[in-house]
Enzyme design. Structure first.
Site, short mmCIF file in Angstrom:
data_model
loop_
_atom_site.label_atom_id
_atom_site.label_comp_id
_atom_site.label_asym_id
_atom_site.label_seq_id
_atom_site.Cartn_x
_atom_site.Cartn_y
_atom_site.Cartn_z
CG LEU A 125 -2.07 -0.97 1.25
CD1 LEU A 125 -2.86 -0.84 2.54
CD2 LEU A 125 -2.99 -0.78 0.05
N GLY A 127 4.63 3.35 1.78
CA GLY A 127 5.55 3.48 2.90
C GLY A 127 5.85 4.94 3.12
N GLY A 128 6.00 5.31 4.35
CA GLY A 128 6.37 6.69 4.67
C GLY A 128 7.63 6.64 5.50
CG PHE A 130 7.42 7.53 11.25
CD1 PHE A 130 8.33 7.60 12.28
CD2 PHE A 130 7.08 8.69 10.59
CE1 PHE A 130 8.87 8.80 12.68
CE2 PHE A 130 7.62 9.91 10.96
CZ PHE A 130 8.52 9.96 12.01
N GLY A 131 7.10 3.70 8.39
CA GLY A 131 6.74 2.31 8.21
C GLY A 131 6.33 1.98 6.80
CG ASN A 132 7.84 0.12 4.04
OD1 ASN A 132 7.70 0.74 2.99
ND2 ASN A 132 8.97 0.16 4.74
CB VAL A 133 1.08 0.12 4.97
CG1 VAL A 133 -0.28 -0.45 5.33
CG2 VAL A 133 1.50 1.14 6.02
CE LYS A 151 3.09 3.16 10.04
NZ LYS A 151 2.44 4.46 10.16
CG ASP A 253 0.89 14.10 9.48
OD1 ASP A 253 1.18 15.04 8.71
OD2 ASP A 253 1.30 12.94 9.32
N1 LIG Z 1 -5.66 0.94 7.35
C1 LIG Z 1 -5.26 1.37 6.15
N2 LIG Z 1 -6.09 1.25 5.10
C2 LIG Z 1 -5.70 1.69 3.87
N3 LIG Z 1 -4.51 2.24 3.60
C3 LIG Z 1 -3.64 2.39 4.61
C4 LIG Z 1 -3.96 1.96 5.94
N4 LIG Z 1 -2.92 2.24 6.75
C5 LIG Z 1 -1.99 2.82 5.97
N5 LIG Z 1 -2.40 2.91 4.68
C6 LIG Z 1 -1.67 3.49 3.54
O1 LIG Z 1 -0.33 3.05 3.58
C7 LIG Z 1 0.56 4.09 3.21
C8 LIG Z 1 1.67 4.29 4.24
O2 LIG Z 1 1.12 4.39 5.54
P1 LIG Z 1 1.54 5.43 6.64
O3 LIG Z 1 1.22 6.79 6.13
O4 LIG Z 1 0.90 5.04 7.90
O5 LIG Z 1 3.07 5.32 6.77
P2 LIG Z 1 3.96 6.40 7.52
O6 LIG Z 1 5.33 5.91 7.48
O7 LIG Z 1 3.38 6.67 8.87
O8 LIG Z 1 3.76 7.70 6.62
P3 LIG Z 1 4.10 9.21 6.98
O9 LIG Z 1 5.54 9.41 6.66
O10 LIG Z 1 3.19 9.98 6.07
O11 LIG Z 1 3.75 9.43 8.41
C9 LIG Z 1 -0.28 5.33 3.01
O12 LIG Z 1 -0.47 5.50 1.63
C10 LIG Z 1 -1.62 5.00 3.65
O13 LIG Z 1 -2.68 5.60 2.92
#
Ligand SMILES: Nc1ncnc2c1ncn2[C@@H]1O[C@H](COP(=O)(O)OP(=O)(O)OP(=O)(O)O)[C@@H](O)[C@H]1O
Length: 490
Positions: A125, A127-128, A130-133, A151, A253
Site C-alpha cells: 500500500l 511506505g512513509g 515511519f513504516g511500510n504497509v 504496518k 498531520d
Molecule cells: N488501514 C489502512 N487502510 C488503507 N490504507 C492504509 C492503511 N494504513 C496505511 N495505509 C496506507 O499506507 C501508506 C503508508 O502508511 P503510513 O502513512 O501510515 O506510513 P507512515 O510511514 O506513517 O507515513 P508518513 O511518513 O506519512 O507518516 C499510506 O499511503 C496510507 O494511505
C-alpha cells in the site's frame, strides 16, 4: 443514538459498516477493454481500481512481450511478493504465535498464522518515514474475513524521539473508538523480549487514500469526486475531529495521504503518529510536525503558544479547497523542510509558502501582529512586517471557476483564517449549514474521557521499547481482530 438518515437521502452509507470481503484466494479477475475514462456513475474507488487494473494489464502485456521477444527481465528487479509463505515459524514472540515471513518489495514482513499469505493476495500500500504497509486479509474472531492493513514500523527504537512516536501511535490506535477513525485490530512482534526489534500494527483496510484518488484525478484529467462526495468527506473529517479534539488530542498531520475512502465513500482518518495530547507541555511540539502544505500559519511561522487543536481546522480548510479544485491549495517547496529548524532558516525557507497563504488569506492585521509580538518578539513581528503585504481575497471570486456553493465558500472562509483564535472550532464547524444535510448531532460522538497518552516523561529508547513491549503484551483483542488459530476452541 439517532438512527442514520435514510439511505434515500444519501448517496452512500452514513456510518461505516464492517463489510465481509470475498475470499481473497480467488484469482483476481482479468479484464480486457477496460475504459480509460470512468463511467458516468461510479464510486471513486471503483474507478480508481479500474485504472489500476488497466495499468497492471499494460504492465503484464509489456512483460509478456519482453519475454516472447527473448528479452527477459534480468536487471535484478525484485518481484513484488516473494518468500515461502507456507513455512510457518516455531511459536515465538510474546504470545507464542507462529509466523510466515513474506518478502514484499524487499522488506520482510512477519505475518501471523491465520492471515492470508498467498502472494497474489498481498498488496503493497505504501511506505512513509515511519513504516511500510501491506494489505491482506484474515478471518476474524467474529467469523468474518476482513481486509487488513499491516504496518511494519521502520526502525521503531532508533532513537528516543522515534520510539516515543511509535508508542503514541500504538496507544492512540487502541484508545480511539470512532467510525471515522482507524483503530488497531492486532499489535504483534515475532521477537522475544531480549531481542525485541520489530513492531507490527494491524488495522482494518480503510480504502484508497485520498492522496491517491486526487493524484489519479489529476493524471487522468477527470474529476471523480462530485460535490456530494466532497461534502460527505468534509463532514466525516469534522465528525472525527469532534471526537479527537474532545479527547484533548490534536492530530497534527491531517493531509490527503492520511485519509482513506472506501467504495461507499466512508472515510477513515489514518496515522496518529504525530498526534499529541493538548495538555502536556511537550518540547517536540515543533514547527515541523505537520506536512508542510497543510500546516497552519501559527505552526509554521510564529510562536506556538496559541497552537491548539485549531491547527487541525486549518488543515481541513486546505483539504476542502483541494477537494474542490483537485490541486493542493498551498504547495510549498518541500525540499527546504529538511533544513535545520532554526529561527533564521524558518524565515528564509517559509517565504514561498507564506506568500501563497497571505496572497489568499491576507497578511496579518495589526491585532494579529500584536499577538505575534507578545507571544514571540518584536524581531519576529518586524520580519513578518518586512514581507510583502497582501489583502485577503474574495474567496467566491477565487474559486468561482469550480462553482462551489455559497455555504462551501462560507465554511472555508471560516477555516482559512490566519488568527487561530478567530478560526472556526470543530464544534462550530459541524453545525455549519454546508454540512446540515449530513449532520446528526446525536450521532456525532465525543470521547467519553480525556486520553492520557502516558508519554510526557523523558525516557531512553530502551525504556520506550519496554513500554511498547508492554502495550503488545496487554493488547486487548476486539471481536473484529484476526482470529488466533486455536482461539475459537478455547
Ligand atoms: N488501514 C489502512 N487502510 C488503507 N490504507 C492504509 C492503511 N494504513 C496505511 N495505509 C496506507 O499506507 C501508506 C503508508 O502508511 P503510513 O502513512 O501510515 O506510513 P507512515 O510511514 O506513517 O507515513 P508518513 O511518513 O506519512 O507518516 C499510506 O499511503 C496510507 O494511505
Amino acid at each position: 443514538m439517532a438512527s442514520a438518515p435514510s439511505s434515500s437521502n444519501l448517496p452512500y452509507s452514513h456510518v461505516r459498516r464492517h463489510e465481509d470481503v470475498p475470499t481473497p484466494s480467488a484469482p483476481p479477475t482479468k479484464r480486457c477493454n477496460i475504459q480509460s475514462q470512468p463511467p458516468e456513475s461510479y464510486e471513486p474507488n471503483t474507478w480508481l481500481q479500474q485504472q489500476m487494473e488497466h495499468e497492471q494489464q499494460k504492465k503484464l502485456a509489456e512483460e509478456a512481450e519482453k519475454q516472447s521477444s527473448g528479452t527477459t527481465n534480468n536487471d535484478g528487479e525484485e518481484e513484488e511478493v516473494s518468500g515461502r509463505p507456507d513455512v510457518l515459524s516455531k511459536p515465538c514472540g510474546p504470545h507464542n504465535r507462529r509466523f510466515n515471513f513474506v518478502m514484499v518489495r524487499n522488506i520482510t514482513f512477519a505475518i501471523p498464522e491465520g492471515y492470508d499469505v498467498d502472494g497474489t493476495n498481498i498488496e503493497y500500500l505504501g511506505g512513509g518515514s515511519f513504516g511500510n504497509v501491506i494489505k491482506t486479509s484474515a478471518v476474524c474472531r467474529d467469523g468474518m474475513r476482513r481486509w487488513v492493513a499491516i504496518k511494519k514500523m521502520r526502525e521503531p527504537f532508533f532513537d528516543p524521539h522515534h520510539a516515543r512516536r511509535i508508542f503514541r501511535e500504538i496507544k492512540l490506535l487502541q484508545l480511539m473508538r470512532h467510525d471515522n477513525i482507524i483503530c488497531a485490530l492486532d499489535i504483534y512482534t515475532p521477537d522475544e523480549e531480549n531481542d525485541f526489534r520489530d513492531v507490527y500494527v494491524v488495522t482494518e483496510f480503510a480504502g484508497r487514500s485520498l492522496y491517491r484518488i486526487l493524484k489519479q484525478q489529476r493524471e487522468y484529467g477527470r474529476r471523480v469526486l462530485t460535490d456530494e462526495h466532497i461534502k460527505f468527506i468534509i463532514y466525516q473529517i469534522i465528525r472525527a475531529l469532534k471526537y479527537i479534539h474532545s479527547a484533548n488530542i490534536i492530530h497534527r498531520d491531517l493531509k490527503p495521504g492520511n485519509l482513506a475512502l472506501t467504495d461507499d465513500s466512508d472515510l477513515m482518518i489514518l496515522d496518529f503518529g504525530l498526534a499529541r495530547s493538548l495538555e502536556k507541555k511537550d518540547t517536540t511540539l515543533t514547527q515541523y510536525v505537520q506536512t508542510r502544505w497543510y500546516r497552519s500559519p501559527e505552526v509554521i511561522y510564529w510562536k506556538i503558544d496559541s497552537y491548539t487543536n485549531l491547527a487541525d481546522m486549518w488543515s481541513v480548510g486546505c483539504i476542502a479547497a483541494e477537494l474542490l479544485t483537485g490541486d493542493p491549495l498551498f504547495p510549498g517547496d518541500d525540499g527546504i523542510a529538511s533544513m535545520p529548524d532554526t529561527f533564521s532558516n524558518k524565515l528564509i525557507t517559509v517565504n514561498a509558502q507564506y506568500q501563497r497563504i497571505t496572497q489568499l488569506c491576507g497578511s496579518p492585521d495589526e491585532e494579529l501582529l500584536t499577538k505575534i509580538e507578545n507571544d514571540n518578539s518584536s524581531a519576529m513581528k518586524a520580519v513578518i512586517q518586512s514581507y510583502k503585504v497582501f489583502k485577503r481575497r474574495n474567496f467566491r471570486e477565487v474559486f468561482a471557476a469550480y462553482n462551489p456553493s455559497a455555504d462551501f465558500i462560507d465554511l472555508i472562509e471560516k477555516l482559512l483564517v490566519l488568527d487561530p483564535e478567530k478560526r472556526i472550532t470543530v464544534e462550530e464547524a459541524i453545525q455549519h449549514p454546508y454540512l446540515a444535510e449530513f449532520s446528526l448531532p446525536d450521532d456525532e460522538p465525543r470521547a467519553d474521557h480525556i486520553f492520557d497518552l502516558d508519554d510526557s516523561q523523558a525516557r531512553t529508547r530502551f525504556e520506550w521499547r519496554d513500554a511498547v513491549w508492554k502495550e503488545i503484551m496487554n493488547y486487548r483483542r476486539l471481536d473484529s481482530s484476526p482470529l488466533i488459530p486455536g482461539e475459537a476452541d478455547r
